[in-house]
Design an enzyme around this catalytic site. Structure first.
Site, PDB file in Angstrom:
ATOM      1  CG  ASP A   8      12.575 -23.448 -44.752  1.00  0.00           C
ATOM      2  OD1 ASP A   8      11.355 -23.684 -44.648  1.00  0.00           O
ATOM      3  OD2 ASP A   8      13.250 -23.720 -45.772  1.00  0.00           O
ATOM      4  CE1 TYR A  10       9.136 -30.925 -46.423  1.00  0.00           C
ATOM      5  CE2 TYR A  10       7.681 -29.016 -46.377  1.00  0.00           C
ATOM      6  CZ  TYR A  10       7.902 -30.364 -46.153  1.00  0.00           C
ATOM      7  OH  TYR A  10       6.883 -31.137 -45.674  1.00  0.00           O
ATOM      8  NE  ARG A  39      10.505 -26.937 -52.266  1.00  0.00           N
ATOM      9  CZ  ARG A  39      10.006 -26.448 -51.134  1.00  0.00           C
ATOM     10  NH1 ARG A  39       8.766 -26.755 -50.761  1.00  0.00           N
ATOM     11  NH2 ARG A  39      10.722 -25.657 -50.375  1.00  0.00           N
ATOM     12  CB  SER A 116       7.696 -26.352 -41.519  1.00  0.00           C
ATOM     13  OG  SER A 116       7.409 -26.943 -42.767  1.00  0.00           O
ATOM     14  CG  ASN A 117       4.811 -22.436 -45.505  1.00  0.00           C
ATOM     15  OD1 ASN A 117       4.125 -21.722 -44.791  1.00  0.00           O
ATOM     16  ND2 ASN A 117       5.698 -21.956 -46.359  1.00  0.00           N
TER      17      ASN A 117
END
Lengths: 225, 225
Positions: A8, A10, A39, A116-117
């Protein structure tokens, strides 16, 4: 054993505390508070949009979350301010144990990927402009399937890029919800628990928990002995 | 105009601040902190389970969320403690403007329904043991479709019970994510903004925003003049 390790971004490779570096026009305490709410709102919006099947690129979602965080702190802003503050997400710092960790993993002939998103406009500046980019073999964005993590469709993207069995892949995240999603999909998982927190159990537990990426390398060395 | 008004339960009809009444063995500040984290974790787990399509009854999910909230507060517990603390969710207090508000709505020949993420074991004690139960015509639990709000499948349950057009239904919630979901599905929506907060915009805005259920009744009276 593992042929690929998927990370991942972040919070796992990049330190979210460095988000405040891009909020330097605010005093420290306010910058922390804005960054935290930003966030938190970004994740919350993402989960809800996934449930409603209303995908938007992560950049748009992140800017909307920023607007809400600023509103809640009674900060005035215009479009130019949003554009400029958003750049904080393009200048995050990676954890300092990298690139050493990646170098050690590559030395074991294990492939390194990222899932990642974030969409490419957020992802590629982080990958390209940092020393770690050279170690990453495969950069995968959920934008390709328009389904955010922790949906199964997002983790299935890994199997599209890697023609491997699920148990040949190790998934690494500092986010408990991401570990839960990947474990639920069927990957072995590593939870990076830098803050010595409780794992937020929601149906799955990580295969192993380590306090840093350095510890992950040590664990891998034991597996490969 | 509207033939049915559908209410959310937690936070909309029942006051989540009353959750601390069931946590009276803790000192006030700690009870508040546990209650807040409990509710926040419950919602977070629910959203994630919906994304992963791992439905469990809301009671199980709520108990897991409680365990995490207690862990984070370094409180020791056994199964009996969980069972007993969980009852706080069965003894929530309704907002005092009810049942007057429901009585006024019924007087306009508008049907009153409830759509909740709670399963019957959590929902029915609140409906049955409170003065407001007699005013509610239809109690709908997402347990019937095993899809939590804000999924479209959950809001579609309303159309199964009511043979009405979407624009004949008004959906009322104090939760911005629930308003967003119902609006996205196609209902007119009311956001109950008791704390005078900013609406957490995530793609949809409410049809109207009011500060209390009393104000909702006043607005309805203007529509029906």
């Amino acid at each position: 054993m593992y042929k690929a390790i998927i990370f991942d971004m972040y919070g796992t490779i990049f330190d979210m505390r460095s988000l405040t570096n891009g909020l330097d026009q605010f005093e420290e305490q306010q910058a922390d508070s804005i960054a935290n709410l930003w966030r938190q709102t970004q994740l919350n919006h993402m989960f809800l949009k996934q449930i409603m099947q209303c995908y938007v690129p992560f950049e748009d979602l992140t800017k909307d979350a920023l607007r809400y965080a600023l509103d809640e702190h009674e900060v005035q802003y215009n479009d130019e301010d949003i554009h400029q503050l958003f750049e904080a997400f393009l200048n995050l710092q990676y954890f300092r144990e990298l690139p050493r960790v990646f170098s050690d993993i590559k030395a074991k002939n294990i492939d390194i990927g990222v899932l990642s998103n974030a969409n490419d406009s957020m992802l590629m500046p982080l990958v390209d402009h940092s020393e770690i980019g050279g170690y990453i073999d495969t950069v995968m964005s959920v934008n390709e399937v328009k389904q955010y993590k922790p949906s199964y469709a997002s983790y299935a993207l890994i199997l599209k890029y890697y023609q491997l069995k699920r148990d040949e892949i190790l998934f690494v995240s500092a986010n408990s919800w991401d570990v839960t999603g990947a474990a639920s999909f069927g990957f072995d998982t590593v939870w990076i628990n830098r803050q010595h927190s409780n794992f937020d159990f929601n149906g799955q537990t990580p295969t192993i928990t380590v306090n840093s990426l350095n510890e992950l390398v040590k664990w891998l060395e034991m597996q490969y002995k």
